[in-house]
Motif scaffolding. Structure first.
Motif, PDB file in Angstrom:
ATOM      1  N   GLY A  65       0.786  -1.229   0.000  1.00 26.68           N
ATOM      2  CA  GLY A  65       0.000   0.000   0.000  1.00 26.68           C
ATOM      3  C   GLY A  65       0.811   1.268   0.000  1.00 26.68           C
ATOM      4  N   ILE A  66       2.144   1.168   0.012  1.00 27.41           N
ATOM      5  CA  ILE A  66       3.016   2.344   0.035  1.00 27.41           C
ATOM      6  C   ILE A  66       3.662   2.525  -1.330  1.00 27.41           C
ATOM      7  CG2 ILE A  66       5.031   3.410   1.121  1.00 27.41           C
ATOM      8  CD1 ILE A  66       4.458   1.701   3.592  1.00 27.41           C
ATOM      9  N   PRO A  67       3.551   3.710  -1.950  1.00 27.80           N
ATOM     10  CA  PRO A  67       4.183   3.940  -3.257  1.00 27.80           C
ATOM     11  C   PRO A  67       5.697   3.808  -3.168  1.00 27.80           C
ATOM     12  CG  PRO A  67       2.536   5.615  -2.793  1.00 27.80           C
ATOM     13  CD  PRO A  67       2.736   4.855  -1.519  1.00 27.80           C
ATOM     14  N   THR A  68       6.295   3.199  -4.185  1.00 28.35           N
ATOM     15  CA  THR A  68       7.741   3.024  -4.242  1.00 28.35           C
ATOM     16  C   THR A  68       8.275   3.534  -5.579  1.00 28.35           C
ATOM     17  OG1 THR A  68       7.555   0.780  -5.155  1.00 28.35           O
ATOM     18  CG2 THR A  68       7.647   1.001  -2.752  1.00 28.35           C
ATOM     19  N   ARG A  69       9.543   3.942  -5.571  1.00 28.59           N
ATOM     20  CA  ARG A  69      10.209   4.381  -6.798  1.00 28.59           C
ATOM     21  C   ARG A  69      11.598   3.761  -6.851  1.00 28.59           C
ATOM     22  NH1 ARG A  69       8.707  10.893  -7.174  1.00 28.59           N
ATOM     23  NH2 ARG A  69       6.426  10.603  -7.278  1.00 28.59           N
ATOM     24  N   ASP A  70      11.867   3.044  -7.911  1.00 25.26           N
ATOM     25  CA  ASP A  70      13.149   2.363  -8.059  1.00 25.26           C
ATOM     26  C   ASP A  70      13.696   2.618  -9.456  1.00 25.26           C
ATOM     27  OD1 ASP A  70      13.235   0.686  -5.495  1.00 25.26           O
ATOM     28  OD2 ASP A  70      11.303   0.080  -6.354  1.00 25.26           O
TER      29      ASP A  70
ATOM     30  N   MET B  73      -2.834  -7.092 -20.142  1.00 24.68           N
ATOM     31  CA  MET B  73      -3.999  -7.852 -19.689  1.00 24.68           C
ATOM     32  C   MET B  73      -3.639  -9.328 -19.622  1.00 24.68           C
ATOM     33  SD  MET B  73      -7.774  -8.011 -21.450  1.00 24.68           S
ATOM     34  CE  MET B  73      -7.036  -8.602 -22.981  1.00 24.68           C
ATOM     35  N   ARG B  74      -4.077  -9.979 -18.562  1.00 26.93           N
ATOM     36  CA  ARG B  74      -3.869 -11.420 -18.409  1.00 26.93           C
ATOM     37  C   ARG B  74      -5.050 -12.025 -17.667  1.00 26.93           C
ATOM     38  NH1 ARG B  74      -2.896 -11.963 -13.094  1.00 26.93           N
ATOM     39  NH2 ARG B  74      -1.492 -10.529 -11.981  1.00 26.93           N
TER      40      ARG B  74
ATOM     41  N   ARG C 288      -5.470  -8.528  -6.262  1.00 26.10           N
ATOM     42  CA  ARG C 288      -6.277  -7.569  -5.517  1.00 26.10           C
ATOM     43  C   ARG C 288      -6.056  -6.187  -6.123  1.00 26.10           C
ATOM     44  NH1 ARG C 288      -7.731 -11.757  -4.231  1.00 26.10           N
ATOM     45  NH2 ARG C 288      -8.092 -12.671  -2.163  1.00 26.10           N
ATOM     46  N   ASP C 289      -7.083  -5.358  -6.108  1.00 28.86           N
ATOM     47  CA  ASP C 289      -6.982  -4.018  -6.670  1.00 28.86           C
ATOM     48  C   ASP C 289      -5.928  -3.200  -5.931  1.00 28.86           C
ATOM     49  OD1 ASP C 289      -8.889  -4.447  -8.583  1.00 28.86           O
ATOM     50  OD2 ASP C 289     -10.546  -3.680  -7.373  1.00 28.86           O
ATOM     51  N   SER C 290      -5.094  -2.495  -6.708  1.00 25.08           N
ATOM     52  CA  SER C 290      -4.060  -1.642  -6.127  1.00 25.08           C
ATOM     53  C   SER C 290      -3.680  -0.596  -7.165  1.00 25.08           C
ATOM     54  CB  SER C 290      -2.828  -2.467  -5.721  1.00 25.08           C
ATOM     55  OG  SER C 290      -2.197  -3.006  -6.871  1.00 25.08           O
ATOM     56  N   MET C 291      -2.576   0.090  -6.906  1.00 24.31           N
ATOM     57  CA  MET C 291      -2.108   1.105  -7.844  1.00 24.31           C
ATOM     58  C   MET C 291      -1.719   0.476  -9.191  1.00 24.31           C
ATOM     59  SD  MET C 291       1.298   3.482  -7.434  1.00 24.31           S
ATOM     60  CE  MET C 291       1.978   4.396  -8.806  1.00 24.31           C
ATOM     61  N   VAL C 292      -1.199  -0.746  -9.146  1.00 29.40           N
ATOM     62  CA  VAL C 292      -0.684  -1.376 -10.368  1.00 29.40           C
ATOM     63  C   VAL C 292      -1.538  -2.541 -10.848  1.00 29.40           C
ATOM     64  CG1 VAL C 292       1.684  -0.686  -9.905  1.00 29.40           C
ATOM     65  CG2 VAL C 292       0.830  -2.845  -8.967  1.00 29.40           C
ATOM     66  N   ILE C 293      -2.593  -2.882 -10.130  1.00 29.68           N
ATOM     67  CA  ILE C 293      -3.452  -4.002 -10.524  1.00 29.68           C
ATOM     68  C   ILE C 293      -4.915  -3.571 -10.453  1.00 29.68           C
ATOM     69  CG2 ILE C 293      -4.331  -6.261  -9.809  1.00 29.68           C
ATOM     70  CD1 ILE C 293      -1.571  -7.101  -9.121  1.00 29.68           C
ATOM     71  N   GLU C 294      -5.657  -3.926 -11.481  1.00 32.67           N
ATOM     72  CA  GLU C 294      -7.102  -3.685 -11.505  1.00 32.67           C
ATOM     73  C   GLU C 294      -7.787  -4.965 -11.956  1.00 32.67           C
ATOM     74  OE1 GLU C 294     -10.445  -1.032 -13.920  1.00 32.67           O
ATOM     75  OE2 GLU C 294      -8.342  -0.361 -13.847  1.00 32.67           O
ATOM     76  N   CYS C 295      -8.625  -5.510 -11.080  1.00 36.61           N
ATOM     77  CA  CYS C 295      -9.307  -6.770 -11.366  1.00 36.61           C
ATOM     78  C   CYS C 295     -10.629  -6.499 -12.078  1.00 36.61           C
ATOM     79  CB  CYS C 295      -9.560  -7.539 -10.067  1.00 36.61           C
ATOM     80  SG  CYS C 295      -8.057  -7.944  -9.158  1.00 36.61           S
TER      81      CYS C 295
ATOM     82  N   VAL D 209      -2.686  -5.186 -15.563  1.00 32.80           N
ATOM     83  CA  VAL D 209      -1.435  -4.925 -14.846  1.00 32.80           C
ATOM     84  C   VAL D 209      -0.822  -3.661 -15.434  1.00 32.80           C
ATOM     85  CG1 VAL D 209       0.818  -5.810 -14.192  1.00 32.80           C
ATOM     86  CG2 VAL D 209      -1.095  -7.393 -14.477  1.00 32.80           C
ATOM     87  N   ARG D 210      -0.526  -2.688 -14.559  1.00 31.92           N
ATOM     88  CA  ARG D 210       0.011  -1.397 -15.002  1.00 31.92           C
ATOM     89  C   ARG D 210       1.494  -1.289 -14.638  1.00 31.92           C
ATOM     90  NH1 ARG D 210      -5.047   0.614 -12.566  1.00 31.92           N
ATOM     91  NH2 ARG D 210      -6.522   1.086 -14.258  1.00 31.92           N
ATOM     92  N   TYR D 211       2.254  -0.722 -15.566  1.00 33.91           N
ATOM     93  CA  TYR D 211       3.678  -0.435 -15.342  1.00 33.91           C
ATOM     94  C   TYR D 211       3.898   1.059 -15.570  1.00 33.91           C
ATOM     95  CZ  TYR D 211       4.063  -5.504 -15.884  1.00 33.91           C
ATOM     96  OH  TYR D 211       3.898  -6.868 -15.756  1.00 33.91           O
ATOM     97  N   PHE D 212       4.375   1.741 -14.523  1.00 39.99           N
ATOM     98  CA  PHE D 212       4.649   3.173 -14.593  1.00 39.99           C
ATOM     99  C   PHE D 212       6.166   3.363 -14.688  1.00 39.99           C
ATOM    100  CE2 PHE D 212       0.666   2.706 -12.269  1.00 39.99           C
ATOM    101  CZ  PHE D 212      -0.171   3.591 -12.940  1.00 39.99           C
ATOM    102  N   LEU D 213       6.623   3.958 -15.783  1.00 39.22           N
ATOM    103  CA  LEU D 213       8.052   4.145 -16.022  1.00 39.22           C
ATOM    104  C   LEU D 213       8.313   5.613 -16.323  1.00 39.22           C
ATOM    105  CD1 LEU D 213       8.603   1.001 -18.259  1.00 39.22           C
ATOM    106  CD2 LEU D 213       9.147   1.219 -15.828  1.00 39.22           C
TER     107      LEU D 213
END
Length: 266
Positions: free
Chosen positions: A135-140, A198-199, A206-213, A220-224
């Motif tokens: 639940g915590i945003p990360t940046r790598d 999409m898969r 589970r729904d999150s910042m990068v996953i939407e069911c 599946v979302r990828y933010f670059l």
């Protein structure tokens, strides 16, 4: 075959040859027996050379004399098939067109096609991956390599030669029409590219910042994120070029979300 055009068309024609049976089989055997009974003497090199020159001269004269004659063939067209890019993923049997009613063919032809796409799009560079952990945003910062239809992410640049990538994104699974900058409602960091794939849905999704069911499938979302506007434009151009080439050669690649829920195999 390599370097093929997306407008490729393969034209396959089937011919048959009808042989005449006027000569009886017994007569053919007799002629062979008569020839085998004759005494065979090995000719001298001089006579052999003379006979070869004589045969060659006669053959050349016959060709010159027959240049103006109509050459007729005993082969008859018995069917044809035209295959284009959208047919490359199909399999046997292939239906034939123009099969004569008296043909011994059944109207189909069996052969296998194994097409492979070799996309020459290449691009490398550092991108910042924005994600979420508990639940915590990360940046790598990731070393990203686009090779053909696959975008691979490593922790360090040197890992490309020695380790498996942390993430591999197959652009075939990208369902959006094109790859663009994300909206700030999804990611506040500027100059961020959004790749959505999409898969089939998994039990732990589970729904999150990068996953939407969505019913039986998952987005599946990828933010670059890029450091400069130039890098942003280059990455968007390369990624969209790769997706465009994949979709030209494979019309089964999704362009949008399915209108009905996918059947679950769970």
């Amino acid at each position: 075959m390599t370097k093929l055009s997306p407008n490729l068309k393969i034209n396959i024609e089937i011919y048959n040859l009808k042989l005449k049976t006027e000569c009886a089989y017994d007569d053919i055997i007799k002629r062979h027996i008569n020839h085998s009974d004759k005494l065979t003497i090995c000719p001298s090199p001089k006579k052999l050379s003379s006979k070869k020159n004589e045969r060659h001269t006669t053959k050349v004269l016959n060709i010159k004399n027959n240049n103006n004659d109509d050459i007729k063939t005993s082969f008859k067209l018995s069917g044809r098939i035209i295959i284009d890019v959208k047919d490359l993923n199909l399999s046997s049997p292939w239906p034939l067109m123009g099969v004569p009613h008296d043909s011994i063919l059944l109207g189909t032809i069996h052969f296998d096609l194994t097409p492979t796409i070799n996309i020459a799009v290449r691009h490398k560079g550092f991108l910042t991956q924005c994600s979420e952990a508990n639940g915590i945003p990360t940046r790598d910062v990731r070393w990203c390599v686009l090779k053909g239809r696959t975008l691979s992410l490593w922790k360090y640049q040197d890992d490309e030669e020695t380790k498996e990538p942390l993430i591999e994104i197959d652009l075939v699974d990208c369902y959006t029409k094109s790859i663009q900058i994300t909206s700030q409602t999804l990611c506040a960091k500027p100059k961020t590219i959004l790749i959505e794939t999409m898969r089939k849905r998994k039990p732990g999704d589970r729904d999150s910042m990068v996953i939407e069911c969505q019913n039986n499938y998952t987005i599946v979302r990828y933010f670059l994120s890029c450091d400069t506007k130039k890098d942003l434009d280059e990455w968007i151009e390369k990624l969209n070029c790769a997706i465009l080439l994949v979709r030209k050669w494979d019309d089964s690649v999704p362009y949008s979300l399915p209108s009905v829920p996918l059947v679950s195999d769970l």
